[in-house]
Design a protein around this motif. Structure first.
Motif, PDB file in Angstrom:
ATOM      1  N   PHE A  62      31.367  62.668   7.698  1.00 20.64           N
ATOM      2  CA  PHE A  62      31.002  62.182   6.369  1.00 20.64           C
ATOM      3  C   PHE A  62      29.881  61.161   6.479  1.00 20.64           C
ATOM      4  N   ARG A  63      28.851  61.340   5.691  1.00 22.34           N
ATOM      5  CA  ARG A  63      27.737  60.402   5.663  1.00 22.34           C
ATOM      6  C   ARG A  63      27.462  60.018   4.217  1.00 22.34           C
ATOM      7  N   ASN A  64      27.626  58.736   3.899  1.00 20.99           N
ATOM      8  CA  ASN A  64      27.376  58.240   2.547  1.00 20.99           C
ATOM      9  C   ASN A  64      25.964  57.654   2.505  1.00 20.99           C
ATOM     10  N   LEU A  65      25.066  58.364   1.838  1.00 19.25           N
ATOM     11  CA  LEU A  65      23.668  57.958   1.728  1.00 19.25           C
ATOM     12  C   LEU A  65      23.371  57.244   0.421  1.00 19.25           C
ATOM     13  N   ALA A  66      24.375  57.126  -0.448  1.00 19.40           N
ATOM     14  CA  ALA A  66      24.160  56.530  -1.762  1.00 19.40           C
ATOM     15  C   ALA A  66      23.834  55.052  -1.653  1.00 19.40           C
ATOM     16  N   VAL A  67      23.009  54.574  -2.584  1.00 20.03           N
ATOM     17  CA  VAL A  67      22.575  53.176  -2.607  1.00 20.03           C
ATOM     18  C   VAL A  67      22.690  52.656  -4.033  1.00 20.03           C
ATOM     19  N   ALA A  68      23.271  51.489  -4.201  1.00 21.62           N
ATOM     20  CA  ALA A  68      23.383  50.883  -5.526  1.00 21.62           C
ATOM     21  C   ALA A  68      21.998  50.726  -6.149  1.00 21.62           C
ATOM     22  N   GLY A  69      21.879  51.092  -7.415  1.00 22.85           N
ATOM     23  CA  GLY A  69      20.614  50.975  -8.127  1.00 22.85           C
ATOM     24  C   GLY A  69      19.710  52.181  -8.002  1.00 22.85           C
ATOM     25  N   ALA A  70      20.100  53.168  -7.196  1.00 18.41           N
ATOM     26  CA  ALA A  70      19.240  54.329  -6.971  1.00 18.41           C
ATOM     27  C   ALA A  70      19.031  55.123  -8.256  1.00 18.41           C
ATOM     28  N   GLN A  71      17.824  55.647  -8.395  1.00 17.30           N
ATOM     29  CA  GLN A  71      17.485  56.547  -9.485  1.00 17.30           C
ATOM     30  C   GLN A  71      17.198  57.932  -8.917  1.00 17.30           C
ATOM     31  N   SER A  72      16.911  58.867  -9.810  1.00 20.40           N
ATOM     32  CA  SER A  72      16.643  60.229  -9.346  1.00 20.40           C
ATOM     33  C   SER A  72      15.470  60.264  -8.378  1.00 20.40           C
ATOM     34  N   ALA A  73      14.474  59.395  -8.560  1.00 19.29           N
ATOM     35  CA  ALA A  73      13.333  59.363  -7.646  1.00 19.29           C
ATOM     36  C   ALA A  73      13.756  58.971  -6.238  1.00 19.29           C
ATOM     37  N   ASP A  74      14.709  58.054  -6.104  1.00 20.49           N
ATOM     38  CA  ASP A  74      15.175  57.631  -4.784  1.00 20.49           C
ATOM     39  C   ASP A  74      15.909  58.766  -4.073  1.00 20.49           C
ATOM     40  N   VAL A  75      16.717  59.495  -4.830  1.00 17.73           N
ATOM     41  CA  VAL A  75      17.411  60.638  -4.248  1.00 17.73           C
ATOM     42  C   VAL A  75      16.401  61.701  -3.824  1.00 17.73           C
ATOM     43  N   HIS A  76      15.411  61.937  -4.673  1.00 14.68           N
ATOM     44  CA  HIS A  76      14.401  62.958  -4.422  1.00 14.68           C
ATOM     45  C   HIS A  76      13.519  62.628  -3.223  1.00 14.68           C
ATOM     46  N   GLU A  77      13.110  61.380  -3.104  1.00 14.39           N
ATOM     47  CA  GLU A  77      12.116  61.011  -2.098  1.00 14.39           C
ATOM     48  C   GLU A  77      12.716  60.545  -0.776  1.00 14.39           C
ATOM     49  N   LEU A  78      13.966  60.087  -0.787  1.00  8.46           N
ATOM     50  CA  LEU A  78      14.543  59.502   0.423  1.00  8.46           C
ATOM     51  C   LEU A  78      15.868  60.148   0.817  1.00  8.46           C
ATOM     52  N   GLN A  79      16.849  60.077  -0.069  1.00  4.12           N
ATOM     53  CA  GLN A  79      18.192  60.497   0.308  1.00  4.12           C
ATOM     54  C   GLN A  79      18.287  61.986   0.617  1.00  4.12           C
ATOM     55  N   ALA A  80      17.568  62.804  -0.151  1.00  2.00           N
ATOM     56  CA  ALA A  80      17.658  64.249   0.063  1.00  2.00           C
ATOM     57  C   ALA A  80      17.174  64.644   1.450  1.00  2.00           C
TER      58      ALA A  80
END
Length: 309
Positions: A62-80
């Motif tokens: 299990f890897r939790n990549l979520a970050v407080a305050g993240a927006q769709s751009a953060d998921v798109h550009e970094l977390q994905a």
């Protein structure tokens, strides 16, 4: 950002263990675990779900990549990208509430970003978990003129998630109904994040849907919290310490715009033209959905940080 954890049971004697199931969680504070404190940090629904994925014959990575305050751009550009490198079997993508709380809200961009994130992860073989969420205005109990603009925005985000969930055959959980916003036992003291009971309900809901597909092999997370619910005194303490800073940070961006949106709400209601605001939101949503390519693709999904690597 959350870390990595492994859970599961030992393989039966005399038999080979199955390959571990990999679960990556993407998103914001909801998935990071805010509202569900445990000794040493936060837990949250995704970590609870991970415990019930493996069963007796396989481990869970299990890897939790979520970050407080993240927006769709953060998921798109970094977390994905981080998730794609992990090559998950299951990936949760639950994001959008923070987008509704920003002056930069653009449903067309949100739709395009999420479409490309889903294409990237499903292209790597992952099953995607999605959810539609309550709007923050209702969760916070804001008055009508302040609440209605956020209602429209969250409904638009939910509609996009519904459309993409059908497109990518995701495991989709409905958590935007009144049973969520009206049951205070599900929420933490900040009224915006689930408490332990709410996180457990989310985990159990996803587990049920995954079990129906034969993906979750372990025990379903329990519904009942292990810790007592927050008291009124705890709520006042949060407001006096963390809450004031939380409101101040959002006031610099959201509040001026939200007051303008509220003034427009009052003006249209006085003239009997509130339907115009609904029509504009519906038109923007229709354009966002129409802009999506007819088939999933990855063209354009190359953030600068990735290019430099």
């Amino acid at each position: 950002m959350g870390g990595t954890a492994t859970s599961g049971g030992a393989a039966p004697s005399g038999g080979a263990a199955r390959a571990p199931v990999r679960f990556a969680a993407l998103g914001d504070s909801l998935t990071e675990g805010v509202g569900d404190p445990v000794p040493g940090g936060r837990r949250g629904w995704a970590a609870l779900l991970a415990e019930g994925l493996g069963g007796a014959e396989r481990d869970v990575e299990f890897r939790n990549l979520a970050v407080a305050g993240a927006q769709s751009a953060d998921v798109h550009e970094l977390q994905a990208w981080a998730a794609a490198d992990f090559r998950p079997d299951i990936a949760s993508v639950v994001v959008g509430v923070n987008d509704t709380l920003r002056s930069s809200f653009d449903i067309r961009r949100i739709a395009a970003r999420l479409d490309e994130v889903f294409a990237l992860l499903t292209g790597g073989g992952a099953v995607i978990l999605t959810a539609c969420l309550p709007d923050p205005g209702t969760a916070l109990g804001l008055p009508g003129p302040l609440r209605r603009p956020l209602v429209r925005r969250q409904r638009a985000v939910n509609a996009v998630v519904h459309a993409l969930s059908a497109r990518y055959d995701t495991v989709h959980l409905h958590v935007s109904d009144r049973s969520w916003t009206e049951d205070r036992s599900l929420w933490s003291v900040d009224r915006l994040h689930p408490g332990e009971r709410g996180h457990r309900r989310l985990a159990a809901g996803f587990h049920r849907l995954l079990a129906e597909r034969g993906i979750a092999l372990g025990d379903r997370p329990g519904h009942e919290p292990r810790q007592p619910p927050p008291t009124r005194a705890a709520g006042l303490l949060w407001l006096a310490t963390e809450g004031t800073g939380w409101l101040a940070r959002r006031s610099t961006d959201l509040l001026p715009q939200l007051l303008g949106l509220a003034a427009a709400e009052v003006g249209h209601r006085a003239r009997g033209t509130s339907r115009q605001l609904d029509a504009r939101a519906e038109q923007a949503l229709a354009e966002a959905l129409a802009d999506l390519p007819r088939t999933p693709f990855l063209r354009g999904f190359v953030p600068h940080a990735r290019m430099e690597g």
